[in-house]
Design an enzyme around this catalytic site. Structure first.
Site, short mmCIF file in Angstrom:
data_model
loop_
_atom_site.label_atom_id
_atom_site.label_comp_id
_atom_site.label_asym_id
_atom_site.label_seq_id
_atom_site.Cartn_x
_atom_site.Cartn_y
_atom_site.Cartn_z
N SER A 137 44.24 48.20 43.46
CA SER A 137 44.06 46.47 43.23
C SER A 137 43.22 46.22 41.94
CB SER A 137 43.77 45.87 44.28
OG SER A 137 43.95 44.36 44.54
N HIS A 296 51.36 44.69 49.07
CA HIS A 296 50.20 45.04 48.29
C HIS A 296 49.88 46.14 49.37
CE1 HIS A 296 47.10 44.35 45.41
NE2 HIS A 296 46.09 44.48 46.50
#
Length: 320
Positions: A137, A296
């Site tokens: 991320s 994610h």
């Protein structure tokens, strides 16, 4: 320092070091050495530098739920030493502050880690000619920037996992109500109020960790309101412009780019647009793209038994 037997890090021995200090707040890096190294003769081990994720807002260097099973498995298969630093977080910090910490970490790693290994009689000695830089991320951006800001450190390969490598993407910058990881953030007006209130209360403080469960609402508000990138750029700094940095340096180490196509936190478009830039600016870069169905952090419970992960690890092993 030992980990509990049920920890993902149970096969490592941990040592924590202060790599920098900001306003009397220590910045810590954890060094994880393979436990089996204690049972063998002293040897050189490759180094895996890991930048944690959390949208530059939450998380921490050893927040286990976000560490991918396959990454730990791969590090052990290579007898690698893992070095995982914390860094200052938004919104207390700015992007410029974060990249100051990146710079300080790399200087510490090269100046201090070998002597620390020597003075502490580690059985596994860090081989700083063999560095793999990994980031999840927000940390994926820091992994790529590490190579661009410090080409002299000769990072052998990079793994970028669902990172905001390209900022000019509407889903990242344009405020709009949207579901994020299955959850609707507060309505826009309430979200803005929560953001302003937090920034006012935390002004002037330094923070290098944040429990995602405690701070989840703030992160959702920042994402929905498109505030992450503006907060990163609050203090102008040329280091924050990834494509511009890439144009200046003109090259990048071999890159394994992993991103879920259904990512509601960092749009897949961020990786796509960066790849478009990379192919124009540095077309000779060795790149492996793993665009997978998923959200994610989709890979955290996956292991090296997955064909695509095994292929990616083989790609890394040819360069690391």
């Amino acid at each position: 320092m030992d980990f509990p037997g049920n920890s993902r890090f149970a096969s490592f021995v941990r040592a924590d070091f202060e790599y920098s200090r900001v306003e009397d707040h220590p910045l810590i890096a954890s060094v994880l050495s393979p436990r089996k190294a204690e049972e063998s003769a002293q040897r050189q081990s490759p180094v895996l530098v890991f930048w944690h994720g959390g949208g530059f807002v939450v998380g921490g260097r050893l927040y286990e739920p976000w560490w991918s099973e396959w990454l730990i498995e791969y590090a052990l298969s290579q007898d690698a030493i893992i070095v995982a630093p914390d860094y200052r977080l938004l919104p207390e910090a700015t992007g410029a502050d974060i990249f100051d910490d990146v710079e300080a970490f790399w200087i510490w790693l090269h100046k201090s880690l070998p002597s620390l290994a020597q003075s502490n009689s580690w059985h596994a000695k860090p081989d700083l000619t063999r560095i793999l830089c990994v980031g999840q991320s927000g940390g994926g951006s820091m992994a790529v920037h590490s190579a661009l800001l410090h080409p002299e450190f000769n990072i052998k390969a990079i793994v970028s996992l669902y990172a905001p490598l390209y900022h000019n993407v509407p889903n990242l910058t344009v405020p709009r109500p949207r579901r994020i990881l299955g959850t609707m953030p507060p309505p826009p007006r309430k979200a803005e109020g929560l953001i302003r209130s937090y920034i006012k209360q935390s002004k002037g403080s330094v923070r290098t960790g944040g429990d995602p469960l405690d701070m989840w609402e703030l992160l959702l508000c920042l994402l929905q309101q498109g505030r992450l990138i503006s907060l990163m750029n609050l203090k102008p700094d040329s280091r924050l412009d990834t494509p511009s940095l890439l144009r200046q340096v003109g090259k990048l180490p071999p890159l394994w780019l992993i991103h879920g196509e259904d990512d509601s936190v960092i749009p897949f478009k961020c990786s796509e647009m960066f790849l478009d830039e990379l192919r124009v600016i540095a077309p000779s870069t060795s790149v492996l793209v793993s665009a997978r169905t998923g959200e994610h952090n989709f890979d955290t419970s996956l292991t090296m038994k997955e064909d695509w992960i095994r292929n990616g690890c083989d790609f890394l092993s040819t360069h690391w």
